[in-house]
Scaffold this motif. Structure first.
Motif, PDB file in Angstrom:
ATOM      1  N   TYR A   1       0.837  -1.185  -0.105  1.00 35.52           N
ATOM      2  CA  TYR A   1      -0.018  -0.075   0.056  1.00 35.52           C
ATOM      3  C   TYR A   1       0.951   1.403  -0.047  1.00 35.52           C
ATOM      4  O   TYR A   1       2.146   1.303   0.290  1.00 35.52           O
ATOM      5  CB  TYR A   1      -0.867   0.113   1.060  1.00 35.52           C
ATOM      6  N   GLN A   2       0.236   2.499  -0.470  1.00 33.65           N
ATOM      7  CA  GLN A   2       0.877   3.614  -0.278  1.00 33.65           C
ATOM      8  C   GLN A   2       0.025   4.503   0.312  1.00 33.65           C
ATOM      9  O   GLN A   2      -1.202   4.953  -0.147  1.00 33.65           O
ATOM     10  CB  GLN A   2       1.372   4.371  -1.657  1.00 33.65           C
ATOM     11  N   ILE A   3       0.461   5.581   1.294  1.00 34.22           N
ATOM     12  CA  ILE A   3      -0.507   6.518   1.923  1.00 34.22           C
ATOM     13  C   ILE A   3      -0.098   7.917   1.476  1.00 34.22           C
ATOM     14  O   ILE A   3       1.057   8.022   1.428  1.00 34.22           O
ATOM     15  CB  ILE A   3      -0.249   6.412   3.540  1.00 34.22           C
ATOM     16  N   MET A   4      -0.926   8.422   1.022  1.00 32.44           N
ATOM     17  CA  MET A   4      -0.796  10.120   0.436  1.00 32.44           C
ATOM     18  C   MET A   4      -1.786  10.690   1.354  1.00 32.44           C
ATOM     19  O   MET A   4      -2.807  10.623   0.862  1.00 32.44           O
ATOM     20  CB  MET A   4      -0.723  10.206  -1.053  1.00 32.44           C
ATOM     21  N   ASP A   5      -1.351  11.662   2.354  1.00 28.46           N
ATOM     22  CA  ASP A   5      -2.272  12.647   2.812  1.00 28.46           C
ATOM     23  C   ASP A   5      -3.440  11.588   3.617  1.00 28.46           C
ATOM     24  O   ASP A   5      -3.052  10.929   4.372  1.00 28.46           O
ATOM     25  CB  ASP A   5      -2.944  13.714   1.866  1.00 28.46           C
ATOM     26  N   ASP A   6      -4.885  11.930   3.296  1.00 27.34           N
ATOM     27  CA  ASP A   6      -5.723  11.161   3.869  1.00 27.34           C
ATOM     28  C   ASP A   6      -6.220  10.088   2.895  1.00 27.34           C
ATOM     29  O   ASP A   6      -7.336   9.594   2.947  1.00 27.34           O
ATOM     30  CB  ASP A   6      -7.046  12.097   4.244  1.00 27.34           C
ATOM     31  N   GLU A   7      -5.328   9.434   1.933  1.00 20.52           N
ATOM     32  CA  GLU A   7      -6.010   8.546   1.035  1.00 20.52           C
ATOM     33  C   GLU A   7      -4.823   7.469   1.078  1.00 20.52           C
ATOM     34  O   GLU A   7      -3.559   7.639   1.073  1.00 20.52           O
ATOM     35  CB  GLU A   7      -5.943   9.119  -0.687  1.00 20.52           C
ATOM     36  N   ILE A   8      -5.369   6.082   1.025  1.00 20.84           N
ATOM     37  CA  ILE A   8      -4.511   5.137   0.858  1.00 20.84           C
ATOM     38  C   ILE A   8      -4.840   4.082  -0.127  1.00 20.84           C
ATOM     39  O   ILE A   8      -6.137   3.755  -0.342  1.00 20.84           O
ATOM     40  CB  ILE A   8      -4.530   4.278   2.338  1.00 20.84           C
ATOM     41  N   THR A   9      -3.946   3.689  -0.899  1.00 23.63           N
ATOM     42  CA  THR A   9      -4.123   2.846  -2.005  1.00 23.63           C
ATOM     43  C   THR A   9      -3.524   1.405  -1.710  1.00 23.63           C
ATOM     44  O   THR A   9      -2.217   1.579  -1.558  1.00 23.63           O
ATOM     45  CB  THR A   9      -3.640   3.475  -3.429  1.00 23.63           C
ATOM     46  N   PHE A  10      -4.415   0.172  -1.953  1.00 25.64           N
ATOM     47  CA  PHE A  10      -3.594  -1.038  -1.859  1.00 25.64           C
ATOM     48  C   PHE A  10      -3.493  -1.528  -3.238  1.00 25.64           C
ATOM     49  O   PHE A  10      -4.233  -1.172  -4.025  1.00 25.64           O
ATOM     50  CB  PHE A  10      -4.596  -1.799  -1.119  1.00 25.64           C
ATOM     51  N   PHE A  11      -2.365  -2.317  -3.447  1.00 26.94           N
ATOM     52  CA  PHE A  11      -2.174  -2.827  -4.785  1.00 26.94           C
ATOM     53  C   PHE A  11      -2.123  -4.024  -4.646  1.00 26.94           C
ATOM     54  O   PHE A  11      -1.564  -4.918  -3.604  1.00 26.94           O
ATOM     55  CB  PHE A  11      -0.550  -2.328  -5.119  1.00 26.94           C
ATOM     56  N   SER A  12      -2.512  -4.845  -5.742  1.00 28.25           N
ATOM     57  CA  SER A  12      -2.621  -6.310  -5.836  1.00 28.25           C
ATOM     58  C   SER A  12      -2.289  -6.695  -7.158  1.00 28.25           C
ATOM     59  O   SER A  12      -3.389  -6.482  -7.953  1.00 28.25           O
ATOM     60  CB  SER A  12      -3.937  -6.753  -5.302  1.00 28.25           C
ATOM     61  N   PRO A  13      -1.254  -7.360  -7.524  1.00 28.09           N
ATOM     62  CA  PRO A  13      -1.227  -7.628  -9.220  1.00 28.09           C
ATOM     63  C   PRO A  13      -2.398  -8.770  -9.486  1.00 28.09           C
ATOM     64  O   PRO A  13      -2.523  -9.564  -8.733  1.00 28.09           O
ATOM     65  CB  PRO A  13       0.291  -8.667  -8.812  1.00 28.09           C
ATOM     66  N   ILE A  14      -2.659  -8.572 -10.762  1.00 33.16           N
ATOM     67  CA  ILE A  14      -3.737  -9.276 -11.320  1.00 33.16           C
ATOM     68  C   ILE A  14      -3.379 -11.045 -10.904  1.00 33.16           C
ATOM     69  O   ILE A  14      -4.089 -11.990 -10.836  1.00 33.16           O
ATOM     70  CB  ILE A  14      -4.109  -9.093 -12.449  1.00 33.16           C
ATOM     71  N   SER A  15      -2.188 -11.285 -11.464  1.00 29.35           N
ATOM     72  CA  SER A  15      -1.690 -12.649 -11.485  1.00 29.35           C
ATOM     73  C   SER A  15      -1.505 -13.199 -10.118  1.00 29.35           C
ATOM     74  O   SER A  15      -1.202 -14.277  -9.848  1.00 29.35           O
ATOM     75  CB  SER A  15      -0.092 -12.427 -11.968  1.00 29.35           C
ATOM     76  N   ASN A  16      -1.732 -12.300  -8.920  1.00 25.87           N
ATOM     77  CA  ASN A  16      -1.449 -12.692  -7.459  1.00 25.87           C
ATOM     78  C   ASN A  16      -3.051 -13.344  -7.066  1.00 25.87           C
ATOM     79  O   ASN A  16      -2.894 -13.872  -5.934  1.00 25.87           O
ATOM     80  CB  ASN A  16      -0.936 -11.824  -6.721  1.00 25.87           C
ATOM     81  N   GLY A  17      -3.822 -12.889  -7.635  1.00 18.09           N
ATOM     82  CA  GLY A  17      -5.219 -13.250  -7.128  1.00 18.09           C
ATOM     83  C   GLY A  17      -6.569 -12.581  -7.745  1.00 18.09           C
ATOM     84  O   GLY A  17      -6.372 -12.504  -9.047  1.00 18.09           O
ATOM     85  N   ASN A  18      -7.450 -12.300  -6.980  1.00 18.21           N
ATOM     86  CA  ASN A  18      -8.761 -12.148  -7.493  1.00 18.21           C
ATOM     87  C   ASN A  18      -9.149 -10.483  -7.113  1.00 18.21           C
ATOM     88  O   ASN A  18      -8.532 -10.228  -6.079  1.00 18.21           O
ATOM     89  CB  ASN A  18      -9.629 -12.890  -7.191  1.00 18.21           C
ATOM     90  N   LYS A  19     -10.043  -9.882  -7.807  1.00 23.62           N
ATOM     91  CA  LYS A  19     -10.469  -8.709  -7.311  1.00 23.62           C
ATOM     92  C   LYS A  19     -11.155  -8.731  -5.894  1.00 23.62           C
ATOM     93  O   LYS A  19     -12.013  -9.709  -5.840  1.00 23.62           O
ATOM     94  CB  LYS A  19     -11.427  -7.969  -8.157  1.00 23.62           C
ATOM     95  N   ILE A  20     -11.199  -7.894  -4.775  1.00 19.84           N
ATOM     96  CA  ILE A  20     -11.586  -8.167  -3.528  1.00 19.84           C
ATOM     97  C   ILE A  20     -13.055  -7.909  -3.713  1.00 19.84           C
ATOM     98  O   ILE A  20     -13.601  -6.846  -4.487  1.00 19.84           O
ATOM     99  CB  ILE A  20     -11.012  -7.262  -2.744  1.00 19.84           C
ATOM    100  N   LYS A  21     -13.774  -8.814  -3.198  1.00 19.76           N
ATOM    101  CA  LYS A  21     -15.502  -8.363  -3.004  1.00 19.76           C
ATOM    102  C   LYS A  21     -15.974  -7.018  -2.227  1.00 19.76           C
ATOM    103  O   LYS A  21     -15.016  -6.793  -1.271  1.00 19.76           O
ATOM    104  CB  LYS A  21     -15.992  -9.579  -2.312  1.00 19.76           C
ATOM    105  N   VAL A  22     -16.858  -6.630  -2.771  1.00 18.27           N
ATOM    106  CA  VAL A  22     -17.494  -5.414  -2.216  1.00 18.27           C
ATOM    107  C   VAL A  22     -17.725  -5.491  -0.710  1.00 18.27           C
ATOM    108  O   VAL A  22     -17.451  -4.381  -0.124  1.00 18.27           O
ATOM    109  CB  VAL A  22     -18.673  -4.833  -2.930  1.00 18.27           C
ATOM    110  N   GLU A  23     -18.201  -6.583  -0.474  1.00 21.94           N
ATOM    111  CA  GLU A  23     -18.317  -6.559   1.420  1.00 21.94           C
ATOM    112  C   GLU A  23     -17.071  -6.542   1.892  1.00 21.94           C
ATOM    113  O   GLU A  23     -16.849  -5.843   3.124  1.00 21.94           O
ATOM    114  CB  GLU A  23     -18.884  -8.011   1.695  1.00 21.94           C
TER     115      GLU A  23
END
Length: 82
Positions: free
Chosen positions: A29-51
């Motif tokens: 992940y990367q934190i910038m101000d009040d925003e955080i972005t998590f990174f996940s390579p497509i080859s490493n898994g699946n898109k996380i469910k909304v829940e």
């Protein structure tokens, strides 16, 4: 660079690790101000469910802002209030 505290990382990793194929689970992940972005390579898994994204937002005391697909990886963006 700012980092999440260890307990918060463990809580979030316990959610996202079930979507990762690799044996060695990690949280990128990367934190910038009040925003955080998590990174996940497509080859490493699946898109996380909304829940599960909503659970992560609650852990961060924030809100889920969106998903992007950039350079063969998912990027999950949150505003947070920790």
């Amino acid at each position: 660079m700012a980092e999440l505290d260890e307990n918060t990382e463990k809580q979030i990793l316990s959610i996202v690790e079930k979507y990762q194929k690799e044996e060695n689970k990690n949280l990128n992940y990367q934190i910038m101000d009040d925003e955080i972005t998590f990174f996940s390579p497509i080859s490493n898994g699946n898109k996380i469910k909304v829940e599960d994204l909503q659970i992560i937002a609650r852990i961060l005391e924030g809100s889920f802002e969106g998903i992007e697909l950039v350079n063969q990886e998912y990027r999950f963006r949150f505003k947070y209030g920790l």
